[in-house]
Write a protein that holds these residues in place. Structure first.
Motif, short mmCIF file in Angstrom:
data_model
loop_
_atom_site.label_atom_id
_atom_site.label_comp_id
_atom_site.label_asym_id
_atom_site.label_seq_id
_atom_site.Cartn_x
_atom_site.Cartn_y
_atom_site.Cartn_z
N THR A 110 32.10 46.16 43.82
CA THR A 110 32.53 44.75 43.86
C THR A 110 32.73 44.39 45.32
O THR A 110 33.62 44.93 45.98
CB THR A 110 33.83 44.52 43.07
N ALA A 111 31.89 43.51 45.83
CA ALA A 111 31.96 43.06 47.22
C ALA A 111 32.55 41.66 47.25
O ALA A 111 32.17 40.80 46.45
CB ALA A 111 30.58 43.07 47.85
N VAL A 112 33.47 41.44 48.19
CA VAL A 112 34.20 40.18 48.24
C VAL A 112 33.98 39.50 49.59
O VAL A 112 34.14 40.11 50.65
CB VAL A 112 35.71 40.40 48.01
N SER A 113 33.58 38.25 49.54
CA SER A 113 33.39 37.34 50.68
C SER A 113 32.10 37.61 51.46
O SER A 113 31.30 36.70 51.66
CB SER A 113 34.60 37.37 51.64
N ALA B 183 40.73 40.51 40.22
CA ALA B 183 40.98 41.73 39.47
C ALA B 183 40.18 41.75 38.17
O ALA B 183 39.62 42.79 37.79
CB ALA B 183 42.47 41.88 39.18
N GLN B 184 40.12 40.61 37.49
CA GLN B 184 39.34 40.56 36.25
C GLN B 184 37.86 40.76 36.51
O GLN B 184 37.15 41.41 35.71
CB GLN B 184 39.59 39.23 35.54
N ASP C 280 47.50 44.26 47.69
CA ASP C 280 48.76 44.44 46.99
C ASP C 280 48.90 43.56 45.74
O ASP C 280 49.61 43.94 44.80
CB ASP C 280 49.94 44.16 47.92
N ASP C 281 48.25 42.40 45.74
CA ASP C 281 48.34 41.52 44.58
C ASP C 281 47.24 41.80 43.55
O ASP C 281 47.30 41.26 42.43
CB ASP C 281 48.25 40.05 45.01
N VAL C 282 46.27 42.60 43.94
CA VAL C 282 45.13 42.91 43.06
C VAL C 282 45.35 44.21 42.30
O VAL C 282 45.08 44.31 41.09
CB VAL C 282 43.83 42.99 43.88
N THR C 283 45.85 45.23 43.00
CA THR C 283 45.94 46.56 42.39
C THR C 283 46.85 46.64 41.16
O THR C 283 46.55 47.44 40.26
CB THR C 283 46.35 47.61 43.43
#
Length: 274
Positions: free
Chosen positions: A118-121, A263-264, A37-40
Motif C-alpha cells: 500500500t503506497a500513500v501519496s 487503514a481500511q 500512530d493514528d493508523v496502526t
C-alpha cells in the motif's frame, strides 16, 4: 523498540498481537514513525503486528555521513533487512512519501519480500520520474526539491527561527507538528534527512521496473506535491492486482487527515492478497 540491522540501530514502534501477520510501515520527509500512530490501532485491532520504523537519517543510531549513504538502493536494502528481521522474510508493506518510494522499489526489486503493497501519496517511481521530466505541472510542484538539494541553504531555511520553515511545511499535520519538527532540529538530523533528496537521481526513478505484487495506491486529490499526471500513471507500472484510491479534499498528509480510511484501504489490500 530498537532494530539492529546492517550495522545500524533503528528506532521503531511495535504494536498488535505477538505472532500476528507483520505489517511494516515506512514514513517520509519531514515526518517520522509517529505519522502512523493514528493508523496502526486499526491494524492492531484486526490482528496484525505492526512495526513503524524511523528510517535512516531519522534514527540517531542510523545516521551515516555523506550523501551516498542515502541512495535509494541503501534505503531499499534497509527495508529488506527489516522484513527479514521482523517478519521472517515476507511482510505486508505500507509507505508514505519517501517511504512509498522505498516501498515501490522494494516490491519491484524484491517481490519475494512483499506480500502486499500500500503506497500513500507518492506513486510508482517511474510514473513520478517521468512526470518530473516531462510534465510542467509536476515540475512546478516539485520545485522545492532544488532548495532541499542545496547544502547549507536548505538547512538554514528550514531550521532558522526555531524551525519555522519546517513547521510551515508541516502545517497540515495539526498537533503533530512538534513531534515531527523537534527531532529534525537535533545536531546532524536535518542534513541526514535532506540527503535523501540529494541522493535522488530522477533518471534512475524512471528505470524502476514494474510491481507484480497486489498493490493499492492512495492519493489525496489536494496533494500539492504530486499532481494528476504522476498519480494517474502509477497503475501503468503495476502488473499485479491494482487499486487506485483518490481521496477528495485530502492533501499530502493522508495519515493525519483520514487514518481510518487509509487503514481500511490497507486492510482491504492485505485481505485480497490472502
Amino acid at each position: 523498540m530498537r532494530i539492529e540491522v546492517r550495522g545500524l540501530t533503528f528506532e521503531a514502534t511495535e504494536g498488535g498481537p505477538p505472532g500476528g501477520p507483520v505489517v511494516i510501515l515506512l514514513h517520509g520527509f519531514p515526518a517520522n514513525r509517529h505519522g502512523w500512530d493514528d493508523v496502526t490501532p486499526f491494524l492492531n485491532a484486526a490482528g496484525f503486528r505492526t512495526y513503524a520504523i524511523d528510517q535512516r537519517g531519522y534514527s540517531p543510531g542510523a545516521r551515516p555521513l555523506g550523501v551516498d549513504a542515502y541512495r535509494a538502493e541503501e534505503c531499499v536494502l534497509d527495508a529488506v533487512a527489516f522484513v527479514d528481521a521482523l517478519a521472517g522474510g515476507r511482510a505486508d508493506i505500507v509507505g508514505h512519501d519517501f517511504g512509498a518510494l522505498v516501498s515501490w522499489q522494494l516490491a519491484a526489486a524484491h517481490p519475494e519480500r512483499v506480500r502486499s503493497l500500500t503506497a500513500v501519496s507518492v506513486p510508482h517511481p517511474a510514473a513520478f520520474g517521468q512526470a518530473l521530466l516531462t510534465d510542467p505541472d509536476q515540475q512546478q510542484r516539485s520545485s522545492y526539491i532544488d532548495l532541499f538539494r542545496t547544502v547549507g541553504k536548505a538547512e538554514h531555511v528550514l531550521s532558522r527561527d526555531g524551525g519555522a520553515g519546517l513547521r510551515k511545511m508541516l502545517a497540515g499535520v495539526g498537533a503533530r507538528i512538534d513531534v515531527y519538527a523537534e527531532p529534525l532540529l537535533e545536531p546532524g538530523a536535518l542534513t541526514a534527512t535532506l540527503n535523501w533528496y540529494r541522493a535522488l537521481v530522477i533518471e534512475d526513478l524512471v528505470k524502476v521496473g514494474p510491481v507484480a505484487r497486489p498493490t493499492t495506491y492512495v492519493w489525496g486529490e489536494r496533494d500539492i506535491a504530486v499532481g494528476t499526471a504522476a498519480a494517474f500513471a502509477a497503475g501503468d507500472h503495476v502488473t499485479g492486482d491494482y487499486r487506485f484510491l483518490a481521496l477528495p479534499g485530502v492533501d499530502h498528509w493522508v495519515t493525519e487527515a483520514q487514518p481510518d480510511v487509509l487503514a481500511q484501504a490497507i486492510l482491504a489490500r492485505i485481505g485480497s492478497a490472502s
